[in-house]
Design a protein around this motif. Structure first.
Motif, short mmCIF file in Angstrom:
data_model
loop_
_atom_site.label_atom_id
_atom_site.label_comp_id
_atom_site.label_asym_id
_atom_site.label_seq_id
_atom_site.Cartn_x
_atom_site.Cartn_y
_atom_site.Cartn_z
N TRP A 93 -0.25 47.04 -38.94
CA TRP A 93 -1.02 45.80 -39.06
C TRP A 93 -0.22 44.54 -39.07
O TRP A 93 -0.49 43.68 -38.42
N LEU A 110 -4.98 51.72 -33.86
CA LEU A 110 -5.19 50.30 -34.30
C LEU A 110 -4.49 49.54 -33.17
O LEU A 110 -5.26 48.37 -32.74
N VAL A 146 -13.00 45.38 -35.94
CA VAL A 146 -11.82 45.32 -36.93
C VAL A 146 -12.49 46.13 -38.32
O VAL A 146 -11.75 46.91 -38.80
N TRP A 147 -13.76 45.75 -38.44
CA TRP A 147 -14.34 46.45 -39.77
C TRP A 147 -14.71 48.03 -39.55
O TRP A 147 -14.45 48.79 -40.30
N LEU A 187 -10.72 48.71 -41.55
CA LEU A 187 -9.91 47.82 -42.25
C LEU A 187 -10.54 47.81 -43.73
O LEU A 187 -9.70 47.76 -44.66
N ARG A 188 -11.68 48.27 -43.58
CA ARG A 188 -12.25 48.47 -45.10
C ARG A 188 -11.59 49.69 -46.10
O ARG A 188 -11.63 49.60 -47.36
N THR A 239 -8.48 50.43 -45.76
CA THR A 239 -7.25 50.12 -45.87
C THR A 239 -7.00 49.25 -47.04
O THR A 239 -7.81 48.75 -47.48
N GLY A 259 -4.87 43.81 -45.50
CA GLY A 259 -5.80 42.90 -44.89
C GLY A 259 -5.67 41.61 -45.19
O GLY A 259 -5.80 40.50 -44.37
N PHE A 270 -2.85 40.41 -42.49
CA PHE A 270 -3.69 40.12 -41.36
C PHE A 270 -4.38 39.01 -41.25
O PHE A 270 -4.05 38.12 -40.35
#
Lengths: 221, 100
Positions: free
Chosen positions: A33, A198, B61-62, B67-68, B70, B75, B78
């Motif tokens: 990320w 990713l 992304v979601w 991302l949820r 992670t 988050g 980013f």
């Protein structure tokens, strides 16, 4: 720190600097990320340049953007969206240890990426044939910007940089697909699959922004 | 000792069904973006295209990038980079867009 318990029971993929597998996994994901954050800066800056010149030369942007093939661009967008879906499904399978599925999903995504590149290459070739590239007009009068030089410098730079990232992604996904099939990963260790996923999703997101910015400048008659 | 599977116990995971649904929504948004581009709406065309692109990116992304699931801190990493880009771009725009 009591290390003896760790060395006897820890899985082989666990590196020494991590306390447990979850921490290792989360660190790897965090690292990717963070890298994607730098990529946001990279592409974001280039796109900002494009936007500034769009604002300064709206009629020229409209004129030369109209020469881009919306149909091929749309197909390419759909191709990348599909490859992103397959990568997401592949990661889902990897989390559960279905490595054969991982191989098929990731290989399909890499293949779709190659399709994207072929379509893009065909577009570039068509643009070359029609003289829509920087430096196409040699001699003659008029400002370079009026002849589309500025527009196409940015167009080829942006799509070229993106294509380079697609190539990297294809290589990455292919390697991970092969390693998955060779049994390198399991439901306890699928981190490289997720992290590669990713990266590929980010490549897709960049195109999601590039497509309307480049192809849909002003299509109204 | 935590294994990687432990992260799922905290949040309900995103199902493949949801991912397929998101995929078709993304395709629909693509069709809409292209279609609207041909309708003369003046300045609104650009705003619409960017808004739809942001929605599509957010969906990817979601739902695709998890991302949820992670850690919140990642988050924020980013998100802060996106924020800093927005600041840099906006400041650049205030320069160039106010030149005569």
């Amino acid at each position: 720190m009591n290390n003896s318990v760790r060395s006897e029971n820890s899985p082989t993929h666990l590196q020494v600097q991590y306390h447990d597998a979850l921490q290792q996994h989360e660190s790897a994901v965090a690292g990717m990320w963070l890298f994607l954050a730098t990529e946001v800066m990279f592409f974001g800056g280039a796109i900002a340049v494009y936007i500034v010149y769009w604002y300064m030369y709206p009629s020229i942007w409209k004129e030369f953007s109209a020469h881009l093939d919306v149909v091929l661009g749309s197909i390419n967008t759909a191709v990348l969206l599909t490859s992103s879906l397959f990568v997401a499904l592949g990661v889902h399978a990897g989390e559960r240890g279905y490595m054969k599925k991982v191989m098929w999903y990731l290989a399909s995504s890499a293949l779709l990426g190659a399709v994207f590149l072929m379509i893009k290459g065909y577009e570039w070739y068509q643009e070359y044939l029609h003289g829509f590239y920087p430096g196409a007009w040699h001699g003659g009068g008029g400002e370079l910007v009026d002849r589309g030089d500025l527009y196409f410098r940015l167009y080829f730079a942006l799509t070229g940089l993106h294509a380079l990232h697609v190539i990297i992604g294809i290589v990455l996904l292919s390697i991970i697909a092969i390693l998955a099939r060779l049994g390198r990963y399991s439901k306890d260790y699928y981190t490289p699959i997720e992290v590669s996923g990713l990266y590929w999703h980010f490549v897709d997101i960049v195109w999601i922004f590039l497509f309307p910015m480049l192809y849909l400048v002003d299509r109204t008659q | 000792m935590k294994t990687v599977g432990d992260k799922f116990s905290e949040k309900e995971e995103i199902s493949t069904k949801a991912q397929w649904l998101v995929y078709f929504i993304l395709l629909a948004l693509l069709v809409i973006t292209v279609g609207v581009a041909y309708i003369p709406l003046g300045q609104f065309n650009l705003i619409f295209a960017i808004t739809v692109a942001l929605i599509k990116a957010a969906l990817v992304v979601w739902y695709f990038m998890h991302l949820r699931e992670t850690q919140r801190l990642i988050g924020i990493f980013f998100g802060s980079s996106v924020f800093m880009l927005a600041v840099a771009a906006l400041l650049t725009f205030t320069d160039y867009f106010t030149r005569s």
